[in-house]
Structure formats: C-alpha cells, structure tokens
Scaffold this motif. Structure first.
Motif, short mmCIF file in Angstrom:
data_model
loop_
_atom_site.label_atom_id
_atom_site.label_comp_id
_atom_site.label_asym_id
_atom_site.label_seq_id
_atom_site.Cartn_x
_atom_site.Cartn_y
_atom_site.Cartn_z
N CYS A 177 10.40 9.88 -13.45
CA CYS A 177 9.53 10.18 -14.57
C CYS A 177 9.98 11.53 -15.13
CB CYS A 177 8.06 10.24 -14.17
SG CYS A 177 6.94 10.66 -15.55
N ASN A 178 10.43 11.52 -16.36
CA ASN A 178 10.94 12.74 -17.00
C ASN A 178 12.04 13.40 -16.16
OD1 ASN A 178 9.07 12.34 -19.08
ND2 ASN A 178 7.50 13.50 -17.98
N GLY A 179 12.85 12.56 -15.53
CA GLY A 179 13.98 13.05 -14.77
C GLY A 179 13.69 13.40 -13.32
N THR A 180 12.42 13.39 -12.93
CA THR A 180 12.04 13.71 -11.55
C THR A 180 11.83 12.41 -10.77
OG1 THR A 180 10.95 15.76 -12.22
CG2 THR A 180 10.33 14.84 -10.08
N PRO A 181 12.44 12.27 -9.59
CA PRO A 181 12.26 11.03 -8.82
C PRO A 181 10.79 10.77 -8.51
CG PRO A 181 14.07 12.32 -7.92
CD PRO A 181 13.39 13.20 -8.94
N ILE A 182 10.39 9.51 -8.56
CA ILE A 182 9.01 9.13 -8.26
C ILE A 182 9.00 8.19 -7.06
CG2 ILE A 182 8.05 9.47 -10.56
CD1 ILE A 182 8.43 6.49 -11.10
N ARG A 183 7.88 8.21 -6.34
CA ARG A 183 7.66 7.31 -5.22
C ARG A 183 6.31 6.63 -5.39
NH1 ARG A 183 11.52 5.20 -3.05
NH2 ARG A 183 10.29 4.71 -1.21
N SER A 184 6.32 5.34 -5.19
CA SER A 184 5.10 4.55 -5.35
C SER A 184 4.33 4.57 -4.03
CB SER A 184 5.46 3.11 -5.74
OG SER A 184 4.31 2.35 -5.97
N THR A 185 3.51 5.60 -3.88
CA THR A 185 2.71 5.75 -2.67
C THR A 185 1.27 6.01 -3.06
OG1 THR A 185 3.15 8.13 -2.57
CG2 THR A 185 4.66 6.69 -1.36
N GLY A 186 0.35 5.66 -2.16
CA GLY A 186 -1.06 5.87 -2.46
C GLY A 186 -1.94 5.28 -1.38
N ALA A 187 -3.02 4.65 -1.80
CA ALA A 187 -4.02 4.12 -0.87
C ALA A 187 -3.48 2.90 -0.13
CB ALA A 187 -5.30 3.77 -1.61
N SER A 188 -4.00 2.67 1.06
CA SER A 188 -3.59 1.50 1.84
C SER A 188 -4.65 0.41 1.82
CB SER A 188 -3.30 1.91 3.29
OG SER A 188 -4.47 2.46 3.89
N ARG A 189 -5.90 0.76 1.44
CA ARG A 189 -6.99 -0.22 1.46
C ARG A 189 -7.73 -0.22 0.13
NH1 ARG A 189 -10.77 1.32 6.28
NH2 ARG A 189 -10.60 3.34 5.21
N ASP A 190 -8.36 -1.34 -0.17
CA ASP A 190 -9.11 -1.48 -1.42
C ASP A 190 -10.13 -0.36 -1.60
OD1 ASP A 190 -7.71 -3.82 -1.69
OD2 ASP A 190 -9.46 -5.14 -1.76
N ARG A 191 -10.86 -0.03 -0.56
CA ARG A 191 -11.97 0.90 -0.70
C ARG A 191 -11.53 2.30 -1.10
NH1 ARG A 191 -15.26 1.42 4.61
NH2 ARG A 191 -16.13 3.17 3.43
N GLU A 192 -10.23 2.58 -0.96
CA GLU A 192 -9.70 3.89 -1.36
C GLU A 192 -8.84 3.78 -2.63
OE1 GLU A 192 -7.46 4.18 2.07
OE2 GLU A 192 -9.12 4.68 3.42
N ALA A 193 -8.68 2.58 -3.17
CA ALA A 193 -7.66 2.32 -4.17
C ALA A 193 -8.23 2.14 -5.58
CB ALA A 193 -6.87 1.08 -3.79
N MET A 194 -7.39 2.46 -6.57
CA MET A 194 -7.70 2.17 -7.96
C MET A 194 -6.86 0.99 -8.42
SD MET A 194 -7.45 4.46 -11.46
CE MET A 194 -9.03 5.25 -11.16
N LEU A 195 -7.55 -0.01 -8.97
CA LEU A 195 -6.90 -1.20 -9.50
C LEU A 195 -6.92 -1.14 -11.02
CD1 LEU A 195 -5.83 -4.16 -9.43
CD2 LEU A 195 -8.23 -4.89 -9.28
N LEU A 196 -5.75 -1.36 -11.63
CA LEU A 196 -5.64 -1.48 -13.08
C LEU A 196 -5.43 -2.94 -13.43
CD1 LEU A 196 -3.19 1.49 -13.82
CD2 LEU A 196 -5.69 1.54 -13.66
N SER A 197 -6.33 -3.51 -14.23
CA SER A 197 -6.21 -4.93 -14.55
C SER A 197 -7.01 -5.27 -15.78
CB SER A 197 -6.72 -5.78 -13.37
OG SER A 197 -6.61 -7.16 -13.68
N SER A 198 -6.45 -6.15 -16.61
CA SER A 198 -7.17 -6.67 -17.77
C SER A 198 -7.80 -8.03 -17.45
CB SER A 198 -6.22 -6.80 -18.97
OG SER A 198 -5.77 -5.53 -19.37
#
Length: 267
Positions: free
Chosen positions: A144-165
C-alpha cells in the motif's frame, strides 16, 4: 509501446504489467477527484440498483488507451466496454468500483485493474483516488503506497469486522427470508458488520488488515481480480474463482473459518 517490452507478456513480466496498471489507474485520478461530489447525472444498466455515470465510461476509455499503448497484443475485459482484443494477456478493468458511492458523494470507491497471463493473475492495482491510497500486488508481494502489507487480524467472529453487501436485492429475490436469516446470523456472530460498497476496496482493506473478512455474491472478474491477488499476496485467504462470475469470500491469515458464521457460504 515501450521498445524495451516485447509485444507479448509472460508471468515474468509481472512488474512491467504492474507499472502499466498503476499508470492507467492514476491517469483517471484527477478526473474522478474533480467530479466527486458534483452529483453527476446517473443512468442505469440492469436496474435502478446498478448505476453508471459519464465518468465511468470516460475513465475506462482512458485506462484502455494507456493499456493498449503499452501492451497492444492483449485482451481487455471492462465493466463498461465489455471484452475487446485477444491474446495470452488479459486485463480486467473496473473504472469506478462503487459507482453508487461515487455518484452520491460517499468516499468509498476505487479504480481496479488486474492483469492475467494465460489465466494466471500476476499484477493488480486498486487505487482510491479520494485518499490517494494505491494498493498494488504482483507475484513478488503486496503493498500500500509502496509499503509491504500483511493480511492479519482477528481469528474469531466475535473479534472481527465483516465487510459485505449481502444480502443484495437479487439475493433477497432469490432466497427470500433465508437471506435475511443468514444476514441476521452474521450480525449476531461478528463484532461488526459493515456495508460500505465496492468489492475491490473491501478486498484491499482485508489485504491491508484494516478489516478481517469480506463476502460477496455474483461478483464479476473486474470487481475482484485485483483484490483477490492482493489478499493472497498479503498472506490472506481468497476463496472463489476471481476470473469468473460467482461468489467470493476473503479473510485475513489465521482467521478460523471453521468456527465462523461464514463457513456456510464459503465457495
């Protein structure tokens, strides 16, 4: 065409293809920023849920011109212009993913461009012209803008944000009450569920670890091809065929799909 490049592409040309995708995406940035929040006239395609503006069509024309000047022996599959050209190299172009947001003045839309060689995704760009954020991916990684990104975050639904239409109007028409019940299960299971629009930008946010999961139905390759490559190259998981119409599910690395409410919709 740049004389240093051959007319035909191979997977090893990923960095050159990425340069072209970035150039094409940024070429339409000034136009989209100028038109944003001007409330442009809106026409519709399939129905009133599927808007299009003059800026969608003009931006795609500009993107096509950049691509064909660099890689004349290639096919282009665009949301507005359909499929043109032929060859082992195919570009998937969405000039404005999130047109409804763009037309209304909501700053969640992007330009999405991906390149595939003989059916293998090798380069992709998702450009957010409002924030000037450029997400890029190739066979060498994701940034992102030349900086390496890693797809890391929550492991369970109760801690997670879901993006969906989901559910879309067509989901409701097809599945009725079951679609609403499924959406209810998402709401109850996840820490937060958001419907921001723009499949491509949702996938970019999952790739960057700014959201934990994204789910969509009946997506087209121009919607998700670049985002799928971003997620995978950033270490996340993308389920579904990004080069065919269909459903998709993406989530950060380490997310426990087996215990998630999303398990029932995994492609």
């Amino acid at each position: 065409m740049d004389e240093t490049r051959g007319p035909d592409a191979a997977p090893s040309d990923a960095e050159l293809l990425l340069e072209t995708a970035s150039e094409a995406a940024r070429a339409v940035g000034p136009r989209l920023r100028k038109a944003f929040r001007s409330r442009p006239p809106v026409a519709t395609k399939r129905d009133f849920h599927d808007p299009v503006t003059e800026h969608d069509r003009a931006a795609e024309e500009t993107i096509r011109a950049v691509i064909t000047s660099r890689w004349p022996r290639s096919a282009i599959v665009g949301e507005e212009g359909g499929e043109t050209g032929s060859g082992d190299l195919c570009w998937y172009v969405d000039p404005i993913d999130g047109t409804a947001n763009f037309a209304a003045g909501l700053p969640f839309f992007c330009v999405s461009i991906a390149a595939a060689v003989r059916g293998e995704l090798v380069a992709g760009v998702i450009y957010d012209p409002v924030r000037d954020d450029e997400f890029t991916a190739s066979t060498a990684g994701a940034w992102c803008n030349g900086t390496p990104i890693r797809s890391t975050g929550a492991s369970r639904d109760r801690e997670a944000m879901l993006l969906s239409s989901y559910p879309t109007p067509l989901d409701l028409e097809t599945h009725g009450e079951e679609a609403l019940r499924r959406y209810g299960r998402f709401l109850a299971s996840f820490s937060a569920v958001r419907r921001p629009g723009s499949a491509a930008l949702k996938l970019a946010h999952v790739a960057a670890g700014w959201a934990d999961a994204a789910y969509g139905t009946r997506s087209q390759p121009w919607d998700v091809a670049a985002g799928a490559l971003l997620v995978r190259q950033a270490g996340g998981v993308y389920l579904g065929d990004p080069l065919a119409e269909g459903d998709y599910l993406a989530f950060v690395g380490g997310f426990d799909l087996g215990s998630s409410a999303l398990a029932e919709v995994a492609p």
